[in-house]
Scaffold this motif. Structure first.
Motif, PDB file in Angstrom:
ATOM      1  N   LEU A 170       0.867  -1.169   0.000  1.00 33.49           N
ATOM      2  CA  LEU A 170       0.000   0.000   0.000  1.00 33.49           C
ATOM      3  C   LEU A 170       0.905   1.220   0.000  1.00 33.49           C
ATOM      4  CD1 LEU A 170      -2.975   0.970   0.232  1.00 33.49           C
ATOM      5  CD2 LEU A 170      -2.593   1.135   2.688  1.00 33.49           C
ATOM      6  N   VAL A 171       0.710   2.099  -0.978  1.00 33.39           N
ATOM      7  CA  VAL A 171       1.523   3.301  -1.106  1.00 33.39           C
ATOM      8  C   VAL A 171       0.625   4.504  -0.860  1.00 33.39           C
ATOM      9  CG1 VAL A 171       3.012   4.655  -2.627  1.00 33.39           C
ATOM     10  CG2 VAL A 171       2.977   2.164  -2.827  1.00 33.39           C
ATOM     11  N   THR A 172       1.027   5.356   0.078  1.00 32.65           N
ATOM     12  CA  THR A 172       0.245   6.544   0.406  1.00 32.65           C
ATOM     13  C   THR A 172       1.167   7.756   0.456  1.00 32.65           C
ATOM     14  OG1 THR A 172       0.570   6.435   2.801  1.00 32.65           O
ATOM     15  CG2 THR A 172      -1.243   5.145   1.886  1.00 32.65           C
ATOM     16  N   GLY A 173       0.572   8.899   0.616  1.00 38.44           N
ATOM     17  CA  GLY A 173       1.335  10.127   0.802  1.00 38.44           C
ATOM     18  C   GLY A 173       0.415  11.221   1.304  1.00 38.44           C
ATOM     19  N   ALA A 174       0.969  12.161   2.040  1.00 40.02           N
ATOM     20  CA  ALA A 174       0.179  13.279   2.561  1.00 40.02           C
ATOM     21  C   ALA A 174      -0.227  14.216   1.427  1.00 40.02           C
ATOM     22  CB  ALA A 174       0.961  14.033   3.622  1.00 40.02           C
ATOM     23  N   THR A 175       0.573  14.241   0.390  1.00 37.68           N
ATOM     24  CA  THR A 175       0.280  15.064  -0.779  1.00 37.68           C
ATOM     25  C   THR A 175       0.464  14.201  -2.015  1.00 37.68           C
ATOM     26  OG1 THR A 175       2.565  15.774  -1.113  1.00 37.68           O
ATOM     27  CG2 THR A 175       1.196  17.127   0.381  1.00 37.68           C
ATOM     28  N   GLU A 176       0.013  14.689  -3.130  1.00 41.96           N
ATOM     29  CA  GLU A 176       0.199  13.946  -4.374  1.00 41.96           C
ATOM     30  C   GLU A 176       1.685  13.791  -4.682  1.00 41.96           C
ATOM     31  OE1 GLU A 176      -1.370  13.868  -8.998  1.00 41.96           O
ATOM     32  OE2 GLU A 176      -1.879  15.577  -7.726  1.00 41.96           O
ATOM     33  N   GLU A 177       2.466  14.831  -4.432  1.00 37.72           N
ATOM     34  CA  GLU A 177       3.916  14.758  -4.678  1.00 37.72           C
ATOM     35  C   GLU A 177       4.578  13.688  -3.832  1.00 37.72           C
ATOM     36  OE1 GLU A 177       5.770  18.575  -4.200  1.00 37.72           O
ATOM     37  OE2 GLU A 177       4.394  19.527  -5.608  1.00 37.72           O
ATOM     38  N   GLU A 178       4.270  13.658  -2.519  1.00 34.42           N
ATOM     39  CA  GLU A 178       4.846  12.631  -1.644  1.00 34.42           C
ATOM     40  C   GLU A 178       4.444  11.242  -2.103  1.00 34.42           C
ATOM     41  OE1 GLU A 178       4.207  12.916   2.543  1.00 34.42           O
ATOM     42  OE2 GLU A 178       4.843  15.020   2.603  1.00 34.42           O
ATOM     43  N   HIS A 179       3.192  11.119  -2.473  1.00 34.44           N
ATOM     44  CA  HIS A 179       2.707   9.831  -2.935  1.00 34.44           C
ATOM     45  C   HIS A 179       3.471   9.375  -4.183  1.00 34.44           C
ATOM     46  CE1 HIS A 179       0.337   6.630  -4.510  1.00 34.44           C
ATOM     47  NE2 HIS A 179       0.251   7.302  -5.634  1.00 34.44           N
ATOM     48  N   LEU A 180       3.621  10.255  -5.155  1.00 31.92           N
ATOM     49  CA  LEU A 180       4.298   9.883  -6.396  1.00 31.92           C
ATOM     50  C   LEU A 180       5.767   9.555  -6.159  1.00 31.92           C
ATOM     51  CD1 LEU A 180       2.579  12.358  -8.885  1.00 31.92           C
ATOM     52  CD2 LEU A 180       2.183   9.887  -8.632  1.00 31.92           C
ATOM     53  N   ARG A 181       6.414  10.272  -5.231  1.00 32.42           N
ATOM     54  CA  ARG A 181       7.809   9.938  -4.890  1.00 32.42           C
ATOM     55  C   ARG A 181       7.889   8.531  -4.296  1.00 32.42           C
ATOM     56  NH1 ARG A 181       8.426  15.412  -3.272  1.00 32.42           N
ATOM     57  NH2 ARG A 181       7.916  14.875  -1.130  1.00 32.42           N
ATOM     58  N   ALA A 182       6.976   8.227  -3.377  1.00 33.90           N
ATOM     59  CA  ALA A 182       6.969   6.899  -2.753  1.00 33.90           C
ATOM     60  C   ALA A 182       6.678   5.822  -3.797  1.00 33.90           C
ATOM     61  CB  ALA A 182       5.946   6.852  -1.618  1.00 33.90           C
ATOM     62  N   LEU A 183       5.703   6.064  -4.651  1.00 27.88           N
ATOM     63  CA  LEU A 183       5.358   5.108  -5.695  1.00 27.88           C
ATOM     64  C   LEU A 183       6.542   4.863  -6.625  1.00 27.88           C
ATOM     65  CD1 LEU A 183       3.337   3.343  -7.186  1.00 27.88           C
ATOM     66  CD2 LEU A 183       2.493   5.407  -8.337  1.00 27.88           C
ATOM     67  N   GLU A 184       7.212   5.925  -7.029  1.00 30.74           N
ATOM     68  CA  GLU A 184       8.386   5.797  -7.898  1.00 30.74           C
ATOM     69  C   GLU A 184       9.477   4.967  -7.221  1.00 30.74           C
ATOM     70  OE1 GLU A 184      11.337   8.584 -10.598  1.00 30.74           O
ATOM     71  OE2 GLU A 184      10.215   9.526  -8.964  1.00 30.74           O
TER      72      GLU A 184
END
Length: 189
Positions: free
Chosen positions: A20-34
């Motif tokens: 499960l990949v999450t983030g507080a913001t869309e940017e954080e989420h995309l960094r984690a996903l990457e």
């Protein structure tokens, strides 16, 4: 193996082969996903697109018996229904099964152990099976407790960590002013 591979990526929870990949913001989420996808690729692992669930902020994610969305953590409807429709136990095996089903959500249900005390009495070694009014009342009240707890953890929740089989969430922390801390986007099975 997967837990070690993805260890240290903020906003990532792993249970066996569920990620499960999450983030507080869309940017954080995309960094984690990457970072997740890079580590999988470096290790020679792939995520099958058909098994991945990419969702937007407003869409809920089903994860290990819970539904996670921007409002919080909820029990899956199927789990609530299983508790609602559970027949009165007629033996120890059935009682243990029911208690196990209900206690999966135990940390979210106030005073659950106290409520279940009459049923726990029947689990003691030297007690013979005798389902009485006290057990029946506890059984019916415990069913109502989960059904009434449609929202297990409230408001803006941020993924903190994954420990054993429990998803640990913490209340909103300073810095998340927009009121939408959860950004569930990827569930890999």
């Amino acid at each position: 193996m997967m837990e070690n591979l993805l260890q240290g990526i903020p906003g990532v929870a792993v249970y066996i082969d569920d990620i499960l990949v999450t983030g507080a913001t869309e940017e954080e989420h995309l960094r984690a996903l990457e970072e997740v996808l890079k580590r999988l690729a470096r290790s020679g692992l792939r995520a099958k697109k058909a098994k991945c669930k990419f969702v937007a902020r407003a869409q809920p994610v089903d994860y290990l018996g819970n539904v996670i969305d921007s409002a919080g953590l909820h029990p899956m409807r199927e789990m609530v229904q299983a508790v609602e429709e559970a027949p009165t136990p007629t033996n120890l095996t059935e009682l243990k099964s029911y208690i196990g089903l209900l206690t999966y959500y135990g940390k979210f249900l106030p005073n659950l152990a106290t409520l279940l005390a009459p049923m726990y009495e029947l689990l003691k070694r030297d007690v013979s099976w005798q389902w009485e009014a006290e057990q029946e009342a506890a059984f019916q009240d415990s069913k109502k407790l989960l059904v009434s707890s449609q929202l297990l953890a409230q408001s803006c929740l941020c993924l903190d960590c994954w420990e054993s089989t429990s998803l640990l969430l913490r209340k909103r922390q300073p810095g998340f002013e927009d009121g939408h801390c959860i950004w569930p986007c990827l569930s890999i099975h």
